[in-house]
Motif scaffolding. Structure first.
Motif, short mmCIF file in Angstrom:
data_model
loop_
_atom_site.label_atom_id
_atom_site.label_comp_id
_atom_site.label_asym_id
_atom_site.label_seq_id
_atom_site.Cartn_x
_atom_site.Cartn_y
_atom_site.Cartn_z
N VAL A 185 47.23 33.51 41.53
CA VAL A 185 48.15 32.64 41.78
C VAL A 185 48.83 32.75 42.86
O VAL A 185 49.68 31.80 44.01
CB VAL A 185 48.66 31.49 40.27
N GLY A 186 49.20 34.20 42.71
CA GLY A 186 49.95 34.49 43.68
C GLY A 186 50.19 35.71 43.06
O GLY A 186 49.86 36.29 42.91
N GLU A 187 50.94 36.46 44.10
CA GLU A 187 51.37 38.58 43.56
C GLU A 187 51.15 38.53 42.27
O GLU A 187 51.42 39.43 41.74
CB GLU A 187 52.26 38.69 44.52
N ASP A 188 52.36 37.73 41.86
CA ASP A 188 53.13 38.42 40.70
C ASP A 188 52.04 37.32 39.14
O ASP A 188 52.97 36.33 38.51
CB ASP A 188 54.23 37.97 40.58
N GLU A 189 51.52 36.19 39.44
CA GLU A 189 50.99 35.57 38.80
C GLU A 189 49.27 35.33 38.38
O GLU A 189 48.86 36.36 39.65
CB GLU A 189 50.97 34.29 39.24
N ILE A 190 49.12 34.92 37.30
CA ILE A 190 46.86 35.80 37.09
C ILE A 190 46.65 34.84 35.88
O ILE A 190 47.66 34.30 35.28
CB ILE A 190 46.43 36.45 37.11
N VAL A 191 45.87 34.22 36.00
CA VAL A 191 45.19 32.41 35.66
C VAL A 191 43.74 33.00 35.39
O VAL A 191 42.85 33.86 36.19
CB VAL A 191 45.11 31.45 35.81
N ALA A 192 43.41 33.31 33.99
CA ALA A 192 41.86 33.34 33.42
C ALA A 192 41.58 32.39 32.13
O ALA A 192 42.44 31.89 32.07
CB ALA A 192 42.33 34.94 32.60
N ARG A 193 40.12 31.78 32.71
CA ARG A 193 39.91 31.30 31.31
C ARG A 193 38.78 32.39 30.58
O ARG A 193 38.40 32.96 30.69
CB ARG A 193 38.64 30.42 31.92
N HIS A 194 39.06 31.94 29.07
CA HIS A 194 38.54 32.50 27.84
C HIS A 194 37.67 30.88 27.07
O HIS A 194 38.64 30.63 26.26
CB HIS A 194 39.27 33.07 28.11
N ARG A 195 36.27 31.20 26.72
CA ARG A 195 35.75 31.08 25.81
C ARG A 195 36.27 30.78 23.92
O ARG A 195 35.58 31.95 23.71
CB ARG A 195 34.47 29.99 25.78
N GLY A 196 36.84 30.38 23.69
CA GLY A 196 37.22 30.89 21.89
C GLY A 196 36.71 30.12 21.04
O GLY A 196 35.07 29.63 21.60
N SER A 197 36.85 30.11 19.66
CA SER A 197 35.51 29.89 18.74
C SER A 197 35.86 28.52 18.74
O SER A 197 35.15 27.70 18.21
CB SER A 197 35.95 30.69 17.52
#
Length: 168
Positions: free
Chosen positions: A34-46
């Protein structure tokens, strides 16, 4: 694994956002910077899909990890969910759940002080992300019992926290 600048990341330490990117990539999770100091991920849980957001605060040497389950809280359930959050947070050693007032978004938040090096190992990244998701998975049913099951926060905690023994 490689960071954004093409440097190899192994068991060594790396900048937190780069190491998290390596972790997400290794687990084939969709993610974006999202920027130099930010990251976003997606994960499918139970139970649901989680947004995993990490923000690096270089001035404080703190990595803030936010895990947002796909839960929105209706206005008429805010008081019950706030009580539920208080009961759940009593059970946690690290991190906490909260409800953002502006968006009625429920989330888990944990801040990791990384110290003077300001770096993160792959093992640390894995531990931070997996423990946060584990807490969300563990308490997701509690929130659902309150939001959709008509249970009080105490009833929801009691119903969800029953430990089973043996195998079916």
């Amino acid at each position: 694994m490689m960071d954004r600048d093409g440097f190899t990341i192994g068991e060594q330490e790396a900048e937190p956002i780069d190491m998290l990117a390596a972790y997400f990539e290794a687990h084939e999770w969709a993610f974006e910077h999202v920027g130099e100091d930010e990251i976003v991920a997606r994960h499918r849980g139970s139970w649901t899909e989680y947004e995993v957001r990490a923000i690096w605060r270089d001035d404080d040497m703190v990595l803030q990890l936010l895990v947002l389950p796909d839960i929105r809280v209706a206005d008429d359930k805010r008081i019950a969910i706030c009580e539920t959050i208080a009961l759940i947070n009593e059970q946690l050693w690290l991190g906490h759940f909260e409800l953002w007032s502006a968006s009625s978004t429920l989330l888990f938040r944990h801040g990791a002080l990384l110290g003077p090096s300001g770096s993160l190992t792959l093992d640390q990244a894995q531990l931070l992300v997996e423990s946060a998701i584990d807490e969300c998975e563990r308490f997701y049913p509690v929130f659902q019992f309150v939001l959709w099951g008509g249970k009080t926060p105490l009833e929801a905690m009691a119903a969800s926290m029953i430990e089973t023994h043996g195998e079916a």
